[in-house]
Design an enzyme around this catalytic site. Structure first.
Site, PDB file in Angstrom:
ATOM      1  N   SER A 243       0.832  -1.200   0.000  1.00  0.00           N
ATOM      2  CA  SER A 243       0.000   0.000   0.000  1.00  0.00           C
ATOM      3  C   SER A 243       0.872   1.257   0.000  1.00  0.00           C
ATOM      4  CB  SER A 243      -0.988  -0.069   1.166  1.00  0.00           C
ATOM      5  OG  SER A 243      -2.013   0.881   1.034  1.00  0.00           O
ATOM      6  N   LEU A 244       0.759   2.130   0.994  1.00  0.00           N
ATOM      7  CA  LEU A 244       1.661   3.281   1.030  1.00  0.00           C
ATOM      8  C   LEU A 244       3.114   2.818   1.022  1.00  0.00           C
ATOM      9  CD1 LEU A 244       2.318   6.281   1.252  1.00  0.00           C
ATOM     10  CD2 LEU A 244       1.946   6.112   3.731  1.00  0.00           C
TER      11      LEU A 244
ATOM     12  N   ASP B  72      -9.709  -5.712  -4.257  1.00  0.00           N
ATOM     13  CA  ASP B  72      -9.285  -4.471  -3.614  1.00  0.00           C
ATOM     14  C   ASP B  72     -10.265  -3.358  -3.955  1.00  0.00           C
ATOM     15  OD1 ASP B  72      -7.893  -2.252  -2.605  1.00  0.00           O
ATOM     16  OD2 ASP B  72      -5.951  -3.093  -3.170  1.00  0.00           O
TER      17      ASP B  72
ATOM     18  N   HIS C 171      -7.813  -5.574  -0.016  1.00  0.00           N
ATOM     19  CA  HIS C 171      -6.599  -4.773   0.115  1.00  0.00           C
ATOM     20  C   HIS C 171      -5.645  -5.360   1.159  1.00  0.00           C
ATOM     21  CE1 HIS C 171      -4.376  -0.996  -0.323  1.00  0.00           C
ATOM     22  NE2 HIS C 171      -4.267  -0.960   0.997  1.00  0.00           N
TER      23      HIS C 171
END
Length: 275
Positions: free
Chosen positions: A97-98, A216, A243
């Site tokens: 993710s980030l 996701d 996700h």
């Protein structure tokens, strides 16, 4: 626990990290609101053949900093500083993710450092729909942090989780998420809003696995296709999960990651850490 001090854009940071195992280097970069503990199953799976460095970036875990605004560049600098402090010169990188955005920025700006790259649930640029969701996160975090934890299973998990869940088990997950949410999640969400990797992705030279979650609801499929188009040496895989695939379908997730890492030519071998 080792730490490294550095200057980032808003002031000083002291980045804490774990270093485990021996062999070629592997840097693990967690997602928004998480900590290095996200990677515990992967660390256990590969510690016999990799020197694994798992840091907390600003806003998470034991890492401390100036308390102000952050950038993707700041977080990438923290991750590189931790890897270097642990004695890694060239290393494999896995980001979620980030953390995938941070990993891609690191790989595109310091390609000589990155031997291979796994980007799970990453994206190229935060679009209007994603920004609207991140703004909602910030409003909920400001008004009622407990409600944010209640939102997370709805955002992060797919049918595998929900088909096995009941009200009681979901309540237990919500409580655990609330108890473990990183204190800097709002600051990290502000970084989510700023992601734009279009300028750095073509400079990535490392072989890259773009690992998507088929269910996701946060990162749209178009973002995965654009990562594949913009990074020169890519392959694609997906997990039938949401996700948070590493939590929802861990067996499939970790198998895909470890198979990719084990299939890469080794980075420059690293000595076993002495700390």
């Amino acid at each position: 626990m080792p730490k490294v001090n550095l200057r980032i854009s808003g002031g000083d940071a002291s980045v804490h990290y774990d270093v485990t195992g021996s062999g070629p280097g592997l840097l693990l970069i967690h997602g928004t609101g998480a900590t290095r503990e996200q990677w515990a199953p992967l660390v256990e799976a590969v510690r016999d053949r990799f020197t694994v460095v798992a840091p907390d970036y600003s806003g998470s875990g034991l890492t401390t900093d100036h308390g102000g605004a952050l950038t993707v560049e700041d977080l990438a600098a923290e991750m590189l500083a931790a890897a270097s402090d642990a004695g890694l010169d060239r290393f494999h990188v896995v980001g979620h993710s980030l953390g995938a955005a941070v990993a891609a920025h690191l790989a595109g700006t310091r390609p000589e450092k990155v031997a291979s790259l796994v980007l799970h649930a990453g994206w190229v640029r935060t679009d209007a729909r994603m920004d609207a969701e991140f703004r909602l996160w910030l409003e909920v975090l400001d008004a009622a942090p407990g409600l944010f934890a209640r939102m997370l299973p709805l955002m992060a998990f797919g049918t595998r989780y929900w088909s096995a869940a009941d009200a009681a088990s979901n309540e237990a997950v919500v409580a655990a998420l609330a108890a473990n949410l990183a204190p800097g999640v709002a600051r990290q969400t502000e970084v989510d809003r700023t992601v734009d990797l279009r300028a750095v992705l073509p400079a990535i030279t490392a072989p890259t696995l773009v690992l998507a979650s088929a269910q996701d609801r946060l990162i749209p499929p178009a973002q995965q296709r654009e990562l594949l188009a913009r990074i020169p040496r890519t392959r694609y895989a997906e997990v039938e999960a949401g996700h948070g695939a590493h939590a929802e379908h861990p067996e499939a997730f970790w198998d895909l990651v470890t198979a990719f890492l084990d299939g890469q030519p080794s980075a420059v071998p690293q000595a076993a850490p002495t700390r």
